[in-house]
Design a protein around this motif. Structure first.
Motif, short mmCIF file in Angstrom:
data_model
loop_
_atom_site.label_atom_id
_atom_site.label_comp_id
_atom_site.label_asym_id
_atom_site.label_seq_id
_atom_site.Cartn_x
_atom_site.Cartn_y
_atom_site.Cartn_z
N SER A 1 -49.28 40.94 33.86
CA SER A 1 -48.26 41.66 34.63
C SER A 1 -48.94 42.60 35.61
N ILE A 2 -48.22 42.90 36.67
CA ILE A 2 -48.72 43.76 37.73
C ILE A 2 -47.56 44.59 38.25
N GLY A 3 -47.84 45.81 38.70
CA GLY A 3 -46.76 46.63 39.23
C GLY A 3 -47.21 47.96 39.77
N PRO A 4 -46.35 48.59 40.54
CA PRO A 4 -46.65 49.90 41.13
C PRO A 4 -46.38 51.03 40.14
N PHE A 5 -46.98 52.19 40.41
CA PHE A 5 -46.72 53.37 39.59
C PHE A 5 -46.89 54.63 40.45
N VAL A 6 -46.32 55.71 39.96
CA VAL A 6 -46.51 57.05 40.52
C VAL A 6 -47.02 57.93 39.40
N GLU A 7 -47.76 58.95 39.77
CA GLU A 7 -48.28 59.85 38.74
C GLU A 7 -48.39 61.26 39.27
N ALA A 8 -48.39 62.20 38.34
CA ALA A 8 -48.57 63.61 38.65
C ALA A 8 -49.67 64.15 37.75
N GLY A 9 -50.52 65.00 38.30
CA GLY A 9 -51.61 65.58 37.54
C GLY A 9 -51.54 67.10 37.55
N PHE A 10 -51.67 67.71 36.38
CA PHE A 10 -51.58 69.15 36.22
C PHE A 10 -52.96 69.67 35.84
N PRO A 11 -53.72 70.22 36.82
CA PRO A 11 -55.11 70.62 36.59
C PRO A 11 -55.24 71.66 35.48
N VAL A 12 -56.36 71.57 34.75
CA VAL A 12 -56.66 72.52 33.68
C VAL A 12 -58.06 73.10 33.90
N GLY A 13 -58.35 74.21 33.23
CA GLY A 13 -59.66 74.83 33.33
C GLY A 13 -59.94 75.37 34.72
N ASP A 14 -61.20 75.29 35.14
CA ASP A 14 -61.60 75.77 36.47
C ASP A 14 -60.88 75.01 37.58
N PHE A 15 -60.61 73.74 37.36
CA PHE A 15 -59.90 72.93 38.34
C PHE A 15 -58.49 73.49 38.56
N GLY A 16 -57.86 73.96 37.50
CA GLY A 16 -56.54 74.57 37.59
C GLY A 16 -56.55 75.90 38.33
N ASP A 17 -57.70 76.60 38.32
CA ASP A 17 -57.82 77.85 39.04
C ASP A 17 -57.92 77.64 40.55
N THR A 18 -58.40 76.47 40.97
CA THR A 18 -58.66 76.23 42.39
C THR A 18 -57.70 75.25 43.06
N HIS A 19 -56.94 74.48 42.27
CA HIS A 19 -56.10 73.44 42.87
C HIS A 19 -54.70 73.39 42.25
N ASN A 20 -53.77 72.97 43.07
CA ASN A 20 -52.37 72.83 42.67
C ASN A 20 -52.14 71.47 42.01
#
Length: 171
Positions: free
Chosen positions: A30-49
């Motif tokens: 099977s094959i298909g499209p997807f969407v995703e959301a990422g919620f940064p944690v740690g130092d990455f969460g301090d610098t990025h939305n």
């Protein structure tokens, strides 16, 4: 990078077409499209939305309960503003193309666990290059609808990690 993405998409399309015609009854691919959301944690969460992405995933059933999975996507994380000692600015946005391969195991008919590894191509003007990634997750799949919660870590000049939610549909 566009050539790699085009070659990968063409390969997936060819496999999809040949698989659908030769094994229509078995539905092993099977094959298909997807969407995703990422919620940064740690130092990455301090610098990025919060980041958002879109992609194309595929899977091939191997043996009872075990499936090989792969995906290619585009992800964008916007940089946060900072003010340090009177100096203000914004952290650079991250635009990345993760390419993932892995295995999924069905615990019960709709519930699965998955682990993926692969590469991540940074495509921003201020930060570029290739890094590695690992992404364990858990999800449910009902008919073609696939919803997954995951933790993903990217490795290049340190670790950037996030918790993610992914939703897609497989044909």
């Amino acid at each position: 990078m566009k050539k790699i993405f085009l070659a990968f998409a063409t390969m997936l399309l060819m496999i999809c077409i040949s698989s659908q015609s030769s094994q229509a009854q078995l539905k092993r691919f099977s094959i298909g499209p997807f969407v995703e959301a990422g919620f940064p944690v740690g130092d990455f969460g301090d610098t990025h939305n919060t980041g958002y992405g879109i992609g194309l995933g595929a899977d091939v059933k191997l043996i009872a309960g075990l499936t090989a999975v792969g995906s290619v996507s585009y992800f964008h994380f916007g940089g946060k503003s900072f003010n340090t000692g009177g100096v203000t600015g914004n952290y650079s946005d991250y635009n990345v193309v993760p390419i993932r391969l892995g295995l999924r195991y069905n615990l019960i008919s709709i519930l699965y666990v998955k682990v993926e590894g692969g590469t991540v191509q940074y495509t921003g003007k201020n930060y570029s290059g290739v890094g590695g990634l690992v992404a364990p997750g858990v999800g449910i799949r009902i008919l073609g609808l696939d919803v997954e919660a995951k933790y993903e870590a990217w490795f290049k000049d340190g670790t950037r990690s996030f918790f993610g939610l992914k939703a897609g549909y497989n044909f």
